[in-house]
Design a protein around this motif. Sequence first.
Motif, PDB file in Angstrom:
ATOM      1  N   LEU A   1       0.831  -1.204   0.000  1.00  0.00           N
ATOM      2  CA  LEU A   1       0.000   0.000   0.000  1.00  0.00           C
ATOM      3  C   LEU A   1       0.866   1.255   0.000  1.00  0.00           C
ATOM      4  O   LEU A   1       0.684   2.163  -0.802  1.00  0.00           O
ATOM      5  N   VAL A   2       1.852   1.286   0.897  1.00  0.00           N
ATOM      6  CA  VAL A   2       2.734   2.449   1.003  1.00  0.00           C
ATOM      7  C   VAL A   2       3.507   2.662  -0.300  1.00  0.00           C
ATOM      8  O   VAL A   2       3.608   3.785  -0.803  1.00  0.00           O
ATOM      9  N   ARG A   3       4.032   1.583  -0.865  1.00  0.00           N
ATOM     10  CA  ARG A   3       4.828   1.691  -2.099  1.00  0.00           C
ATOM     11  C   ARG A   3       3.999   2.241  -3.255  1.00  0.00           C
ATOM     12  O   ARG A   3       4.426   3.161  -3.967  1.00  0.00           O
ATOM     13  N   HIS A   4       2.794   1.718  -3.435  1.00  0.00           N
ATOM     14  CA  HIS A   4       1.976   2.173  -4.552  1.00  0.00           C
ATOM     15  C   HIS A   4       1.433   3.586  -4.344  1.00  0.00           C
ATOM     16  O   HIS A   4       1.329   4.359  -5.293  1.00  0.00           O
ATOM     17  N   LEU A   5       1.091   3.936  -3.111  1.00  0.00           N
ATOM     18  CA  LEU A   5       0.648   5.317  -2.855  1.00  0.00           C
ATOM     19  C   LEU A   5       1.792   6.304  -3.073  1.00  0.00           C
ATOM     20  O   LEU A   5       1.571   7.412  -3.572  1.00  0.00           O
ATOM     21  N   GLU A   6       3.015   5.898  -2.719  1.00  0.00           N
ATOM     22  CA  GLU A   6       4.165   6.780  -2.965  1.00  0.00           C
ATOM     23  C   GLU A   6       4.397   6.958  -4.464  1.00  0.00           C
ATOM     24  O   GLU A   6       4.682   8.072  -4.925  1.00  0.00           O
ATOM     25  N   LEU A   7       4.277   5.887  -5.243  1.00  0.00           N
ATOM     26  CA  LEU A   7       4.413   6.002  -6.695  1.00  0.00           C
ATOM     27  C   LEU A   7       3.344   6.916  -7.280  1.00  0.00           C
ATOM     28  O   LEU A   7       3.600   7.672  -8.213  1.00  0.00           O
ATOM     29  N   ALA A   8       2.140   6.862  -6.731  1.00  0.00           N
ATOM     30  CA  ALA A   8       1.026   7.655  -7.255  1.00  0.00           C
ATOM     31  C   ALA A   8       1.088   9.116  -6.827  1.00  0.00           C
ATOM     32  O   ALA A   8       0.701   9.997  -7.589  1.00  0.00           O
ATOM     33  N   THR A   9       1.576   9.377  -5.607  1.00  0.00           N
ATOM     34  CA  THR A   9       1.472  10.740  -5.064  1.00  0.00           C
ATOM     35  C   THR A   9       2.808  11.397  -4.726  1.00  0.00           C
ATOM     36  O   THR A   9       2.867  12.611  -4.526  1.00  0.00           O
ATOM     37  N   GLY A  10       3.856  10.610  -4.590  1.00  0.00           N
ATOM     38  CA  GLY A  10       5.147  11.150  -4.168  1.00  0.00           C
ATOM     39  C   GLY A  10       5.296  11.223  -2.660  1.00  0.00           C
ATOM     40  O   GLY A  10       6.372  11.524  -2.151  1.00  0.00           O
ATOM     41  N   ALA A  11       4.228  10.965  -1.916  1.00  0.00           N
ATOM     42  CA  ALA A  11       4.265  11.025  -0.447  1.00  0.00           C
ATOM     43  C   ALA A  11       4.413   9.617   0.110  1.00  0.00           C
ATOM     44  O   ALA A  11       3.696   8.704  -0.301  1.00  0.00           O
ATOM     45  N   LYS A  12       5.338   9.452   1.053  1.00  0.00           N
ATOM     46  CA  LYS A  12       5.545   8.144   1.670  1.00  0.00           C
ATOM     47  C   LYS A  12       4.861   8.124   3.031  1.00  0.00           C
ATOM     48  O   LYS A  12       5.218   8.886   3.924  1.00  0.00           O
TER      49      LYS A  12
END
Length: 183
Positions: free
Chosen positions: A72-83
């Motif tokens: 979840l964290v990895r894909h949200l970071e790819l989508a938004t730039g926020a970790k």
Amino acid sequence: MRYKRLLAKFLVIGSCALAIILGVEGRHNRTCHAEVTPGETELRLVEGGKAGAVVVVGDQASDVARFAAAELVRHLELATGAKLEIVKESQAPRPRKLVRIFIGATESTRRHGWDPQSLDADASVVRVHQGDLFIFGREEGGDPMHSMTRRGTLYGVYEFLDRHVQVRWLWPGELGTFVPRRD
């Protein structure tokens, strides 16, 4: 020579179309319930490129739940730039300055009367309740990638990413993963 290039393009386009059909239609054979408690408002997980949420796993989280949280964290970071940060439940922020995303079986899921083990094999639930997001499912076994492991929580995370972030897995590997950029 021209026909060979045309045939190669046709094969690539045809295999991509087949991957999309199988990727989008083939994975919906698992049960996933999405529920929102009446009166809930929209959750902002990331706003202005900054994390507005924290991912919470149980203090004794399973391998499946930890892997699902990392995905979840990895894909949200790819989508938004926020970790987003992953924390154990006992370290979750209180009072809530951030939206809490509970992954897997936690004390909070039990406190609300939700029992992931009562679900069908590999089933999952995505639920918004009292300003928090809960993603949980039936889990049994160890290694999340082993074929005999029940990984309902992981499937719930993938369902959430598919429906709400529009992540698409066309074929295995990073080259086959499409993550649209979101604000």
